[in-house]
Design a protein around this motif. Structure first.
Motif, PDB file in Angstrom:
ATOM      1  N   LEU A 163       0.850  -1.183   0.000  1.00  0.00           N
ATOM      2  CA  LEU A 163       0.000   0.000   0.000  1.00  0.00           C
ATOM      3  C   LEU A 163       0.885   1.233   0.000  1.00  0.00           C
ATOM      4  O   LEU A 163       1.862   1.293   0.748  1.00  0.00           O
ATOM      5  CB  LEU A 163      -0.909   0.017   1.237  1.00  0.00           C
ATOM      6  N   GLU A 199      -0.377  -2.575  -4.990  1.00  0.00           N
ATOM      7  CA  GLU A 199      -1.757  -3.052  -5.130  1.00  0.00           C
ATOM      8  C   GLU A 199      -2.804  -2.057  -4.649  1.00  0.00           C
ATOM      9  O   GLU A 199      -3.905  -2.025  -5.177  1.00  0.00           O
ATOM     10  CB  GLU A 199      -1.951  -4.357  -4.344  1.00  0.00           C
ATOM     11  N   ARG A 200      -2.460  -1.294  -3.617  1.00  0.00           N
ATOM     12  CA  ARG A 200      -3.449  -0.379  -3.038  1.00  0.00           C
ATOM     13  C   ARG A 200      -2.854   1.012  -2.897  1.00  0.00           C
ATOM     14  O   ARG A 200      -1.691   1.174  -2.537  1.00  0.00           O
ATOM     15  CB  ARG A 200      -3.900  -0.892  -1.676  1.00  0.00           C
ATOM     16  N   LEU A 228      -3.721   4.921  -1.227  1.00  0.00           N
ATOM     17  CA  LEU A 228      -4.514   5.671  -0.255  1.00  0.00           C
ATOM     18  C   LEU A 228      -4.160   7.141  -0.383  1.00  0.00           C
ATOM     19  O   LEU A 228      -2.983   7.483  -0.497  1.00  0.00           O
ATOM     20  CB  LEU A 228      -4.164   5.165   1.154  1.00  0.00           C
ATOM     21  N   ALA A 261      -9.346   5.182  -0.799  1.00  0.00           N
ATOM     22  CA  ALA A 261      -8.482   4.030  -1.026  1.00  0.00           C
ATOM     23  C   ALA A 261      -8.966   3.321  -2.280  1.00  0.00           C
ATOM     24  O   ALA A 261     -10.174   3.284  -2.562  1.00  0.00           O
ATOM     25  CB  ALA A 261      -8.524   3.081   0.162  1.00  0.00           C
ATOM     26  N   CYS A 262      -8.029   2.795  -3.037  1.00  0.00           N
ATOM     27  CA  CYS A 262      -8.413   2.042  -4.231  1.00  0.00           C
ATOM     28  C   CYS A 262      -7.475   0.867  -4.427  1.00  0.00           C
ATOM     29  O   CYS A 262      -6.375   0.822  -3.871  1.00  0.00           O
ATOM     30  CB  CYS A 262      -8.430   2.943  -5.460  1.00  0.00           C
ATOM     31  N   GLU A 263      -7.955  -0.073  -5.218  1.00  0.00           N
ATOM     32  CA  GLU A 263      -7.140  -1.208  -5.647  1.00  0.00           C
ATOM     33  C   GLU A 263      -6.812  -1.012  -7.112  1.00  0.00           C
ATOM     34  O   GLU A 263      -7.657  -0.585  -7.895  1.00  0.00           O
ATOM     35  CB  GLU A 263      -7.898  -2.522  -5.465  1.00  0.00           C
ATOM     36  N   ASP A 288      -5.863  -2.408 -10.768  1.00  0.00           N
ATOM     37  CA  ASP A 288      -6.014  -3.542 -11.676  1.00  0.00           C
ATOM     38  C   ASP A 288      -5.003  -3.325 -12.803  1.00  0.00           C
ATOM     39  O   ASP A 288      -5.289  -2.647 -13.793  1.00  0.00           O
ATOM     40  CB  ASP A 288      -7.445  -3.588 -12.208  1.00  0.00           C
ATOM     41  N   TYR A 336      -8.373   1.266 -11.937  1.00  0.00           N
ATOM     42  CA  TYR A 336      -8.463   1.124 -10.490  1.00  0.00           C
ATOM     43  C   TYR A 336      -9.912   1.256 -10.061  1.00  0.00           C
ATOM     44  O   TYR A 336     -10.740   1.813 -10.778  1.00  0.00           O
ATOM     45  CB  TYR A 336      -7.580   2.137  -9.759  1.00  0.00           C
ATOM     46  N   LEU A 379     -12.302   1.527  -2.971  1.00  0.00           N
ATOM     47  CA  LEU A 379     -12.711   0.604  -1.914  1.00  0.00           C
ATOM     48  C   LEU A 379     -13.719   1.302  -1.008  1.00  0.00           C
ATOM     49  O   LEU A 379     -13.727   2.527  -0.902  1.00  0.00           O
ATOM     50  CB  LEU A 379     -11.486   0.157  -1.107  1.00  0.00           C
ATOM     51  N   ILE A 437     -10.841   1.863   4.334  1.00  0.00           N
ATOM     52  CA  ILE A 437      -9.427   1.531   4.410  1.00  0.00           C
ATOM     53  C   ILE A 437      -9.320   0.052   4.795  1.00  0.00           C
ATOM     54  O   ILE A 437      -9.845  -0.349   5.834  1.00  0.00           O
ATOM     55  CB  ILE A 437      -8.710   2.416   5.464  1.00  0.00           C
ATOM     56  N   PRO A 438      -8.653  -0.752   3.978  1.00  0.00           N
ATOM     57  CA  PRO A 438      -8.590  -2.184   4.282  1.00  0.00           C
ATOM     58  C   PRO A 438      -7.706  -2.479   5.497  1.00  0.00           C
ATOM     59  O   PRO A 438      -6.740  -1.770   5.747  1.00  0.00           O
ATOM     60  CB  PRO A 438      -8.000  -2.792   3.020  1.00  0.00           C
TER      61      PRO A 438
END
Length: 150
Positions: free
Chosen positions: A86, A115-116, A118, A127-129, A131, A137, A140, A143-144
């Motif tokens: 992240l 991958e992530r 913030l 926050a995003c993931e 691809d 992207y 999310l 926040i994971p």
């Protein structure tokens, strides 16, 4: 400092030469307390306390090479394998986070293959993931939590 949209934490501070300093537990030193630093330190505590991110896997303000240019990230969190997990960009609370700001951060970090992503100004958090195969992207819901290998 301004109240943020995060839980309240206690910090070690001191004043030197008329400047307020805050202790950064990651860098193991006192740093000048700017509005952006206030957001960073609060978010680090939030990630450690609420989301279970291990402090020993965090790096703050390190230099990286991106497309042949030296850049500095605000916070990078690794997996135990050493793979970046992240990356975070912090802004002062008075700096509005726009779609352009987020797009810029995501493009900047595509070279790092994190991958992530913030982005926060302490009041708004996104926050995003990423691809990578589809060069896109997705945002999310929140926040994971830290989960090794996820």
């Amino acid at each position: 400092m301004e109240k943020l949209n995060l839980p309240e934490y206690n910090f070690r501070t001191k004043t030197e030469n008329g400047k307020t300093l805050i202790f950064d537990s990651i860098r193991k030193k006192f740093v000048v307390l700017t509005p952006e630093e206030w957001v960073r330190q609060n978010f680090i505590q939030y990630l450690k306390t609420e989301k279970k991110y291990p402090e020993n896997l965090m790096a703050v303000e390190k230099q990286v090479m991106v497309n042949g240019k030296q850049r500095r990230f605000d916070l990078l969190i690794y997996l135990k394998s050493g793979q970046p997990f992240l990356i975070a960009e912090f802004k002062a609370p008075n700096v509005k986070i726009t779609q352009d700001t987020f797009d810029q951060v995501v493009r900047y970090n595509m070279a790092l293959r994190v991958e992530r992503v913030l982005v926060s100004n302490g009041l708004q958090h996104y926050a995003c993931e990423i691809d990578y195969p589809n060069n896109s992207y997705s945002f999310l819901q929140g926040i994971p939590e830290f989960k090794e290998g996820k």
